[in-house]
Design an enzyme around this catalytic site. Sequence first.
Site, PDB file in Angstrom:
ATOM      1  N   ASN A 121       0.858  -1.195   0.000  1.00  0.00           N
ATOM      2  CA  ASN A 121       0.000   0.000   0.000  1.00  0.00           C
ATOM      3  C   ASN A 121       0.891   1.241   0.000  1.00  0.00           C
ATOM      4  O   ASN A 121       1.532   1.547   1.004  1.00  0.00           O
ATOM      5  CB  ASN A 121      -0.880  -0.022   1.266  1.00  0.00           C
ATOM      6  CG  ASN A 121      -1.616   1.293   1.483  1.00  0.00           C
ATOM      7  OD1 ASN A 121      -1.825   2.067   0.542  1.00  0.00           O
ATOM      8  ND2 ASN A 121      -2.022   1.542   2.726  1.00  0.00           N
ATOM      9  N   TRP A 122       0.913   1.921  -1.116  1.00  0.00           N
ATOM     10  CA  TRP A 122       1.797   3.091  -1.237  1.00  0.00           C
ATOM     11  C   TRP A 122       1.266   4.309  -0.485  1.00  0.00           C
ATOM     12  O   TRP A 122       1.977   5.308  -0.362  1.00  0.00           O
ATOM     13  CB  TRP A 122       1.976   3.460  -2.712  1.00  0.00           C
ATOM     14  CG  TRP A 122       2.934   2.557  -3.450  1.00  0.00           C
ATOM     15  CD1 TRP A 122       3.483   1.384  -2.994  1.00  0.00           C
ATOM     16  CD2 TRP A 122       3.465   2.770  -4.768  1.00  0.00           C
ATOM     17  NE1 TRP A 122       4.306   0.848  -3.944  1.00  0.00           N
ATOM     18  CE2 TRP A 122       4.325   1.677  -5.043  1.00  0.00           C
ATOM     19  CE3 TRP A 122       3.297   3.752  -5.730  1.00  0.00           C
ATOM     20  CZ2 TRP A 122       5.012   1.567  -6.255  1.00  0.00           C
ATOM     21  CZ3 TRP A 122       3.981   3.632  -6.937  1.00  0.00           C
ATOM     22  CH2 TRP A 122       4.830   2.548  -7.182  1.00  0.00           C
ATOM     23  N   LYS A 123       0.026   4.281  -0.058  1.00  0.00           N
ATOM     24  CA  LYS A 123      -0.605   5.466   0.558  1.00  0.00           C
ATOM     25  C   LYS A 123      -0.448   6.659  -0.402  1.00  0.00           C
ATOM     26  O   LYS A 123      -0.484   6.469  -1.614  1.00  0.00           O
ATOM     27  CB  LYS A 123       0.004   5.765   1.926  1.00  0.00           C
ATOM     28  CG  LYS A 123       0.088   4.530   2.808  1.00  0.00           C
ATOM     29  CD  LYS A 123       0.439   4.855   4.223  1.00  0.00           C
ATOM     30  CE  LYS A 123       0.728   3.571   4.989  1.00  0.00           C
ATOM     31  NZ  LYS A 123       0.731   3.760   6.419  1.00  0.00           N
ATOM     32  N   HIS A 140      -9.108   1.073   6.545  1.00  0.00           N
ATOM     33  CA  HIS A 140      -7.734   1.358   6.965  1.00  0.00           C
ATOM     34  C   HIS A 140      -7.777   2.363   8.112  1.00  0.00           C
ATOM     35  O   HIS A 140      -8.591   3.292   8.101  1.00  0.00           O
ATOM     36  CB  HIS A 140      -6.918   1.913   5.786  1.00  0.00           C
ATOM     37  CG  HIS A 140      -5.451   1.950   6.084  1.00  0.00           C
ATOM     38  ND1 HIS A 140      -4.888   2.927   6.869  1.00  0.00           N
ATOM     39  CD2 HIS A 140      -4.437   1.122   5.733  1.00  0.00           C
ATOM     40  CE1 HIS A 140      -3.585   2.698   6.980  1.00  0.00           C
ATOM     41  NE2 HIS A 140      -3.283   1.601   6.295  1.00  0.00           N
ATOM     42  N   GLU A 155      -6.058   4.834   8.856  1.00  0.00           N
ATOM     43  CA  GLU A 155      -5.906   6.251   8.475  1.00  0.00           C
ATOM     44  C   GLU A 155      -7.231   6.799   7.950  1.00  0.00           C
ATOM     45  O   GLU A 155      -7.549   7.974   8.174  1.00  0.00           O
ATOM     46  CB  GLU A 155      -4.778   6.392   7.443  1.00  0.00           C
ATOM     47  CG  GLU A 155      -3.418   6.152   8.089  1.00  0.00           C
ATOM     48  CD  GLU A 155      -2.319   5.682   7.152  1.00  0.00           C
ATOM     49  OE1 GLU A 155      -2.464   5.820   5.922  1.00  0.00           O
ATOM     50  OE2 GLU A 155      -1.320   5.144   7.655  1.00  0.00           O
ATOM     51  N   GLU A 215      -4.113  -4.849  11.649  1.00  0.00           N
ATOM     52  CA  GLU A 215      -3.095  -3.798  11.652  1.00  0.00           C
ATOM     53  C   GLU A 215      -3.180  -3.018  12.962  1.00  0.00           C
ATOM     54  O   GLU A 215      -3.987  -2.079  13.078  1.00  0.00           O
ATOM     55  CB  GLU A 215      -3.343  -2.830  10.493  1.00  0.00           C
ATOM     56  CG  GLU A 215      -3.274  -3.462   9.134  1.00  0.00           C
ATOM     57  CD  GLU A 215      -2.830  -2.461   8.099  1.00  0.00           C
ATOM     58  OE1 GLU A 215      -1.723  -2.635   7.572  1.00  0.00           O
ATOM     59  OE2 GLU A 215      -3.551  -1.483   7.858  1.00  0.00           O
ATOM     60  N   GLY A 274       3.493   2.487  10.428  1.00  0.00           N
ATOM     61  CA  GLY A 274       4.365   3.609  10.109  1.00  0.00           C
ATOM     62  C   GLY A 274       5.246   4.067  11.272  1.00  0.00           C
ATOM     63  O   GLY A 274       5.861   5.122  11.202  1.00  0.00           O
ATOM     64  N   SER A 300       4.540  -1.986  10.048  1.00  0.00           N
ATOM     65  CA  SER A 300       6.006  -1.989  10.014  1.00  0.00           C
ATOM     66  C   SER A 300       6.582  -3.363   9.658  1.00  0.00           C
ATOM     67  O   SER A 300       7.612  -3.770  10.189  1.00  0.00           O
ATOM     68  CB  SER A 300       6.577  -1.470  11.337  1.00  0.00           C
ATOM     69  OG  SER A 300       6.152  -0.126  11.555  1.00  0.00           O
ATOM     70  N   GLY A 306       3.157  -1.051   4.147  1.00  0.00           N
ATOM     71  CA  GLY A 306       3.139   0.359   3.776  1.00  0.00           C
ATOM     72  C   GLY A 306       4.516   0.814   3.321  1.00  0.00           C
ATOM     73  O   GLY A 306       4.914   0.634   2.167  1.00  0.00           O
ATOM     74  N   GLY A 307       5.277   1.392   4.232  1.00  0.00           N
ATOM     75  CA  GLY A 307       6.570   2.003   3.902  1.00  0.00           C
ATOM     76  C   GLY A 307       7.505   1.102   3.111  1.00  0.00           C
ATOM     77  O   GLY A 307       8.143   1.553   2.145  1.00  0.00           O
TER      78      GLY A 307
END
Length: 249
Positions: free
Chosen positions: A9-11, A94, A96, A166, A172, A211, A232-233
């Site tokens: 997931n690149w966000k 999600h 966020e 999650e 993150g 993470s 993510g990252g």
Amino acid sequence: MRMPLIVGNWKMNGSLELVEQFGTAFAETGLPSSVEVALIPPAPYLAAMQAALAGTPVALGAQTLSPEPKGAHTGEISAAMLDEFDVRYVLVGHSERRSMYHEDDAAVLARAKAALAAGLVPVLCVGETLEQREAGQTEAVVLGQLEAVFDGLDDEQRKRLVVAYEPVWAIGTGRTATPSQAQEVHAAIRARLGEYDGDLAEKLRLLYGGSMKADNAAELLAEPDIDGGLIGGASLKTNEFLAICQSAG
Ligand code: PEP
């Protein structure tokens, strides 16, 4: 056997250049046939990513969708539009979106239903905050978020989801749940799914997100109820993401 699924997931990150880099990396590097992989770029890059991934086994995903089918909803994207770009997976719930865009359980259910109606696979994200974990509420929060969606679907629809656990405190932050912390929650989710239907519990894929990186993926994925990762990252670097995909094979 549940086939492992690794989802990047690149966000709100990336660029057309990065899309090209990933297309080249996947074309040059074989993936284990025992792993399914999906990439979720920001919506403006869906067409470019679809082209870049053509000829590779990597599926395309989307970060969110509107619960509405069409009309006066400026800024929104419908499930049918995502389907036109061969999107297979779409994130719903999600953390966020829940915290920054006020998407409550009812909004998450509406999005899951819209995705299912268009033939997409909703990846339902659930997870507790640090405060909730420290107050001993992890299981109640996670299962509550799960039930808010699964109670609103029929047996056939439930089988078409993927669930991602999650923990919000791990997203993150560089702070990963230990394999046993993650496994404990995954086992509770699977047990709750078993109360709907034993076959559902056996077959539904449960991803861990928070993470996850190349150097901790293997130990998390070795747990019996962790069937993949939502990354993510670490999904923004070709080498790192490919290494995670390899470790799931
Ligand atoms: C996520 O956003 O779903 C996520 C897991 O992010 P990160 O891997 O960066 O913690």
